[in-house]
Each structure stands twice: as C-alpha cells, then as structure tokens.
Design a protein around this motif. Structure first.
Motif, mmCIF file in Angstrom:
data_model
loop_
_atom_site.group_PDB
_atom_site.id
_atom_site.type_symbol
_atom_site.label_atom_id
_atom_site.label_comp_id
_atom_site.label_asym_id
_atom_site.label_seq_id
_atom_site.Cartn_x
_atom_site.Cartn_y
_atom_site.Cartn_z
ATOM 1 N N GLU A 126 0.827 -1.206 0.000
ATOM 2 C CA GLU A 126 0.000 0.000 0.000
ATOM 3 C C GLU A 126 0.864 1.259 0.000
ATOM 4 O O GLU A 126 0.554 2.243 -0.679
ATOM 5 C CB GLU A 126 -0.939 -0.013 1.200
ATOM 6 N N PHE A 127 1.963 1.234 0.741
ATOM 7 C CA PHE A 127 2.844 2.389 0.785
ATOM 8 C C PHE A 127 3.517 2.603 -0.575
ATOM 9 O O PHE A 127 3.758 3.742 -0.977
ATOM 10 C CB PHE A 127 3.918 2.211 1.858
ATOM 11 N N ALA A 128 3.826 1.509 -1.274
ATOM 12 C CA ALA A 128 4.437 1.631 -2.591
ATOM 13 C C ALA A 128 3.473 2.291 -3.580
ATOM 14 O O ALA A 128 3.888 3.057 -4.459
ATOM 15 C CB ALA A 128 4.853 0.258 -3.110
ATOM 16 N N GLN A 129 2.198 2.013 -3.430
ATOM 17 C CA GLN A 129 1.190 2.590 -4.313
ATOM 18 C C GLN A 129 0.874 4.037 -3.947
ATOM 19 O O GLN A 129 0.546 4.848 -4.818
ATOM 20 C CB GLN A 129 -0.087 1.747 -4.265
ATOM 21 N N VAL A 130 0.966 4.340 -2.654
ATOM 22 C CA VAL A 130 0.679 5.707 -2.184
ATOM 23 C C VAL A 130 1.857 6.175 -1.325
ATOM 24 O O VAL A 130 1.815 6.094 -0.090
ATOM 25 C CB VAL A 130 -0.633 5.761 -1.376
ATOM 26 N N PRO A 131 2.949 6.643 -1.933
ATOM 27 C CA PRO A 131 4.145 7.036 -1.180
ATOM 28 C C PRO A 131 3.883 8.083 -0.104
ATOM 29 O O PRO A 131 4.525 8.066 0.952
ATOM 30 C CB PRO A 131 5.078 7.585 -2.275
ATOM 31 N N SER A 132 2.952 8.992 -0.363
ATOM 32 C CA SER A 132 2.671 10.033 0.632
ATOM 33 C C SER A 132 2.136 9.419 1.919
ATOM 34 O O SER A 132 2.440 9.888 3.023
ATOM 35 C CB SER A 132 1.676 11.049 0.081
ATOM 36 N N ARG A 136 3.893 9.502 5.781
ATOM 37 C CA ARG A 136 3.160 9.902 6.985
ATOM 38 C C ARG A 136 3.234 8.805 8.053
ATOM 39 O O ARG A 136 3.432 9.084 9.243
ATOM 40 C CB ARG A 136 1.702 10.196 6.648
ATOM 41 N N MET A 137 3.078 7.550 7.638
ATOM 42 C CA MET A 137 3.077 6.464 8.595
ATOM 43 C C MET A 137 4.475 6.199 9.152
ATOM 44 O O MET A 137 4.636 5.812 10.303
ATOM 45 C CB MET A 137 2.516 5.194 7.963
ATOM 46 N N PHE A 138 5.501 6.431 8.310
ATOM 47 C CA PHE A 138 6.870 6.283 8.804
ATOM 48 C C PHE A 138 7.149 7.299 9.898
ATOM 49 O O PHE A 138 7.716 6.981 10.945
ATOM 50 C CB PHE A 138 7.879 6.463 7.671
ATOM 51 N N GLU A 139 6.754 8.551 9.642
ATOM 52 C CA GLU A 139 6.996 9.607 10.629
ATOM 53 C C GLU A 139 6.203 9.373 11.908
ATOM 54 O O GLU A 139 6.676 9.681 13.008
ATOM 55 C CB GLU A 139 6.639 10.965 10.027
ATOM 56 N N ALA A 140 5.005 8.800 11.777
ATOM 57 C CA ALA A 140 4.170 8.548 12.952
ATOM 58 C C ALA A 140 4.646 7.347 13.744
ATOM 59 O O ALA A 140 4.547 7.328 14.971
ATOM 60 C CB ALA A 140 2.719 8.328 12.519
ATOM 61 N N GLY A 141 5.183 6.329 13.043
ATOM 62 C CA GLY A 141 5.555 5.079 13.702
ATOM 63 C C GLY A 141 7.052 4.929 13.902
ATOM 64 O O GLY A 141 7.598 5.376 14.918
#
Length: 216
Positions: A126-132, A136-141
C-alpha cells in the motif's frame, strides 16, 4: 463520499458552549485501531469504523478528516503509549538500562503480535502505491520511535553515561539489536509466534550489548 464528509474541521461546540464529548473520540480511535489491525488499511472503511464506534460517518469525518489521518493518529497514540516506559528508572546507568529494556519490551511485543505481523505484510504494498501515505506512517511510527529513543540516548550522553556522536544512529543500532531476526522469521512464517519470555531475553541481551559498546 460527499464534500461535507471530506471536509476537515475541528469539532464544533454545541450552542450551549459545551466541549465535544471526548468519549466519542476514544470510541472512534479504539474501533479504528482494532479494525486496522484486523483488516489492514485498505480493508477497513470509515463506515465500519463508525458502526463499531456507535457514531455516524459524518462524526468520524468531522473529528478526524479522513481515514489516513485516523490511521496516523492511531499509530502515534500507540508509540506514545510505548514511550511511557521511559518514565521508569532514574538518571543512573542502571536506571538507563531499566528504561531502555522497558521501552524495548513494549515495542518488540507490539511488533511481533500476529495481527501486526499480518498488517505489516500488506502495508508495504500500500505504501508503494501511495508514497505520501508511507511517509506519513513512517513519521508517525518508526520515525517517532527512533526520535524518542534518540532523545533518551542524547540525555544519557549529556549526563556522561553514554558516548555517541550521533544519537539517531545510536538509536538505530539499539533498535536493530532488539529486533534481530524475529520479525523476518515471523513475516515469512518460519516461526509461528514468539513468547514474552523470549522477547524479554532478546531485548535485555540487545540492551546489554548496546551499553557495552556505548557506555563510557
């Protein structure tokens, strides 16, 4: 989805001036967390979250804007809960080891839970399809975990307990020592599960190894 549902706005006060009911936010967050862990991000809908929280779909949109924001808030809240482990211990070397072990245990137990492992398997796509969304999830987690851990290590350096030129790099070293190969084994189903005692042993071993390398 209608324009009114997409609109992000702060919860409004009632005509009597009463603040929004925090219980609704808590119910929405709990419902979202449970569904995200069970079904993943794409497999969860705002309609299902609203139904499980016993609120309207419009209420969810008004309070959290969209599914991405709600997912991000769930991740940040989980990391914040783990970071409470840093409140234990004192400013001594032994206290630092206690604080690191407490955080490492909470983090590793969360990352190795079966529902999180299953979620992790699909989120990469899912992240590969929607990099944005991935950013966001990387910064949050993971990003937030690393930053909080680096802040604790920087404090220990300032107090003369540790020596490190780059607290972020030191935090990465410690995270790798804690996690080892467990997540890889779980992700590939080589290991069906890991018990809490094994997690504790690995975390404590990782902390001891880290401190031997970084203690003055």
């Amino acid at each position: 989805m209608s324009d009114s549902e997409k609109q992000c706005c702060a919860p409004k006060r009632s005509r009597a001036g009463r603040p929004p009911d925090p219980a609704k936010d808590q119910a929405i967050m709990k419902a979202a967390r449970d569904l995200f862990l069970e079904r993943g991000f794409s497999g969860t809908t705002i309609e299902e979250i609203a139904a499980n929280a016993s609120v309207s779909k419009v209420t969810v949109y008004k309070r959290f804007c969209d599914k991405e924001t709600l997912f991000e808030k769930c991740v940040r809240k989980e990391i914040g809960r783990m970071a409470e482990a840093f409140d234990v211990g004192d400013g001594s070397s032994e206290g630092l080891e206690q604080r690191l072990n407490a955080f490492g245990l909470k983090l590793t137990k969360f990352l190795t839970r079966p529902n999180h492992v299953a979620l992790d398997r699909v989120m990469g796509q899912e992240f590969a399809q929607v990099p944005s969304l991935g950013k966001r999830m990387f910064e949050a987690g993971p990003g937030q975990s690393r930053a909080r851990l680096a802040a604790v290590l920087q404090e220990a350096c300032d107090d003369g307990i540790l020596t490190c030129d780059d607290p972020l790099r030191a935090a990465e070293d410690l995270l790798v020592l804690w996690r080892g190969f467990i997540e890889v084994e779980l992700k590939f189903a080589v290991r069906p599960a890991i018990d809490e005692e094994s997690v504790r042993e690995r975390v404590e071993h990782g902390t001891r190894t880290f401190l031997r390398a970084y203690q003055r």
